[in-house]
Design a protein around this motif. Sequence first.
Motif, PDB file in Angstrom:
ATOM      1  N   LYS A 148      59.028  41.835  -8.492  1.00 23.50           N
ATOM      2  CA  LYS A 148      58.494  40.526  -8.855  1.00 23.50           C
ATOM      3  C   LYS A 148      57.108  40.623  -9.490  1.00 23.50           C
ATOM      4  O   LYS A 148      56.737  39.804 -10.324  1.00 23.50           O
ATOM      5  N   ARG A 149      56.349  41.616  -9.066  1.00 21.94           N
ATOM      6  CA  ARG A 149      55.022  41.813  -9.657  1.00 21.94           C
ATOM      7  C   ARG A 149      55.100  42.202 -11.130  1.00 21.94           C
ATOM      8  O   ARG A 149      54.192  41.925 -11.910  1.00 21.94           O
ATOM      9  N   ILE A 172      49.595  33.032  -6.502  1.00 12.96           N
ATOM     10  CA  ILE A 172      50.808  33.545  -5.843  1.00 12.96           C
ATOM     11  C   ILE A 172      51.353  34.783  -6.544  1.00 12.96           C
ATOM     12  O   ILE A 172      52.134  35.523  -5.967  1.00 12.96           O
ATOM     13  N   LYS A 173      50.939  35.012  -7.798  1.00  8.11           N
ATOM     14  CA  LYS A 173      51.364  36.243  -8.469  1.00  8.11           C
ATOM     15  C   LYS A 173      50.479  37.411  -8.051  1.00  8.11           C
ATOM     16  O   LYS A 173      50.676  38.535  -8.508  1.00  8.11           O
ATOM     17  N   GLY A 174      49.477  37.116  -7.234  1.00  8.39           N
ATOM     18  CA  GLY A 174      48.665  38.187  -6.677  1.00  8.39           C
ATOM     19  C   GLY A 174      47.514  38.646  -7.559  1.00  8.39           C
ATOM     20  O   GLY A 174      47.063  39.780  -7.439  1.00  8.39           O
ATOM     21  N   PRO A 177      62.011  43.995  -3.684  1.00  4.72           N
ATOM     22  CA  PRO A 177      61.796  42.778  -4.477  1.00  4.72           C
ATOM     23  C   PRO A 177      60.327  42.534  -4.812  1.00  4.72           C
ATOM     24  O   PRO A 177      60.008  42.042  -5.898  1.00  4.72           O
ATOM     25  N   LYS A 178      59.432  42.877  -3.894  1.00  4.69           N
ATOM     26  CA  LYS A 178      58.034  42.560  -4.131  1.00  4.69           C
ATOM     27  C   LYS A 178      57.480  43.322  -5.333  1.00  4.69           C
ATOM     28  O   LYS A 178      56.790  42.754  -6.187  1.00  4.69           O
ATOM     29  N   GLU A 179      57.806  44.613  -5.424  1.00 10.85           N
ATOM     30  CA  GLU A 179      57.349  45.412  -6.557  1.00 10.85           C
ATOM     31  C   GLU A 179      57.943  44.875  -7.862  1.00 10.85           C
ATOM     32  O   GLU A 179      57.248  44.766  -8.871  1.00 10.85           O
ATOM     33  N   SER A 197      58.207  34.871  -7.388  1.00 12.98           N
ATOM     34  CA  SER A 197      56.840  35.388  -7.283  1.00 12.98           C
ATOM     35  C   SER A 197      56.772  36.373  -6.119  1.00 12.98           C
ATOM     36  O   SER A 197      57.596  36.309  -5.215  1.00 12.98           O
ATOM     37  N   PRO A 198      55.783  37.273  -6.168  1.00  6.67           N
ATOM     38  CA  PRO A 198      55.694  38.246  -5.070  1.00  6.67           C
ATOM     39  C   PRO A 198      55.165  37.640  -3.774  1.00  6.67           C
ATOM     40  O   PRO A 198      54.176  38.085  -3.215  1.00  6.67           O
ATOM     41  N   VAL A 199      55.812  36.583  -3.309  1.00 10.08           N
ATOM     42  CA  VAL A 199      55.487  36.012  -1.995  1.00 10.08           C
ATOM     43  C   VAL A 199      56.785  36.004  -1.200  1.00 10.08           C
ATOM     44  O   VAL A 199      57.860  35.879  -1.770  1.00 10.08           O
ATOM     45  N   THR A 200      56.682  36.159   0.121  1.00  4.39           N
ATOM     46  CA  THR A 200      57.898  36.172   0.925  1.00  4.39           C
ATOM     47  C   THR A 200      58.254  34.745   1.333  1.00  4.39           C
ATOM     48  O   THR A 200      57.421  33.834   1.239  1.00  4.39           O
TER      49      THR A 200
END
Lengths: 256, 312
Positions: B73-74, B101-103, B69-71, A105-108
């Motif tokens: 993972k979204r 958590i997926k924003g 990674p953040k982009e 998931s987009p969490v660090t």
Amino acid sequence: MSPVGAIVRKELRSYFVSPVAYVVASVFLLLTGLLSFLAIATASNRSMQLLRVQGSLPELNLNEFVFRPVFYNMAVILLLVVPILTMRLFAEEKKLKTMELLVTSPVTITDIVVGKFVAALTVFAGMLALSAVAPVALAPFAEFRWPPILTAYLGILLMGGLFLSAGLLGSSLTENQIIAVILSFGALLLFWLFGWAGQVFAGTALGKVLSYLSPLDHFDQLVKGLVATKDLVYFVAGIVFTLFLTHRVIESQRWR
Amino acid sequence: MIQVEHLTKLYGSKTAIADVSFSLEKGEVLAFLGPNGAGKTTTMRILTASLPATSGSAKIAGYDCFDQPKEVKRLIGYLPEIPPLYTEMTVTEYLTFVGRIKGIEPERLPVALDQVLERMSLSEVRGRLIANLSRGFKQRVGLAQALIHDPPILILDEPTVGLDPKQIIEIRQLIRDLAGARTIILSTHILPEATAVAKRVVIINDGRIVAEDTQEQLSARLRRSEKVSLTLKRSTPDVRERLLALPGVLSVRQEGHTFLVETELGRDLREDLGRVAVQNDWGLLELKLVAMTLEDVFLRLTQHEEGMETQP
């Protein structure tokens, strides 16, 4: 909602749907309640003896004779119950493979570690707040000073925070909760004993280092009502460093 | 949409995948086919930006899986082989947490939740504890988890493993429904599954890609001859010879009343065979072209059978 907030909420929820938080809090509160009672009963016996000897009612320092021993014993109880509070946090995620959800998931990893720590600290602070029933109940019947009690609570909170971060580290190292708890116990007791070792090697550089590393001396200052920056720095730096280690452990597991 | 180039992953000295390259356009469905332990999960985990590769690069919609990674993972919805479920939560609680958590924005979350519950037919179990759901429902909650933030890319690791046949059909139908707007990669070690849901198949064995093509071309490429199966009611001893006498027939194998006729590539001899059978009054019961199944292809590619070296 921020990712940390989401993780804090999830962890708090899972504390309160499982019996662990209730059992830990009950045991802790029962023991601290009993401790407070014993300390007060001992103090009143002592003052009765003094009354007989001196013929007049002595001014007994409650801070000295009641609260300090209670806080020291409370610290020992925390040593035993805090790892139980944290053992689940990473071990279970790994065992149930739900860690996979968090890391994709987009969490660090920082979000995850901080979220879990804040949730555990919240439960712990709640537990502590409930234990304050003893001084509050005693206040109408006896004279004592509040400031040292408040600094002692600050000390307990900081030391508990340090224990929680150590517990979190223990939990990050394994997927077995029993192993997590034993690792945390071991580490905490080791640092506890550093205080004693520091006395054995008193006067040497080694003795100084060992005493500094042990949380006991720093905690002792706060219980006495002395708030010094160096003690606060010790606890905060200890918590941050242990959480950092936890972060590294979780990060390194990503590579395997 | 997805570009994977020379991806290699070592676990210590053990090679999990070696020099894996493939690419995928928007809207394509690709099946990763291979025996257990072939490196399917490793490849997928690298694509989800949760596992760093030893060398090579993986890009999702232009974002690097290692550096951004953040982009990445979204953009991805991932269903691991074991669905990552918090079993002490209800379906709604779980999906709400995942959404957070997926924003997903808090004000959009209730809508996203309703949509995904509807889509996965989970509405009637939304208040139930996940621990009490059947395996099929748990799998759907797992899929819902991958879908809640409406990602353009879905990565599904063995999505039907451990389900009963009815549930397998349901999940496959769900995956087919999801295809189109979304780019989907799924892994499986079950061959019909690859055929059922994916247009393109990548066969992976021992960490290496052994073949990559559309399923029809894969079988065509490996087919060096056509086979026709001929079932007769009355077979006379001279059937074999008469069949062999036909031009273009290479060999004839008899199994009871069924004759397997191998013919030259590109020559469809069904008409001739039928005529011969009728003229000789053999009582023709069945006449069909035997296509090489994906199963044959798979075994030929992964079991180092003879002829493998001759394939490109």
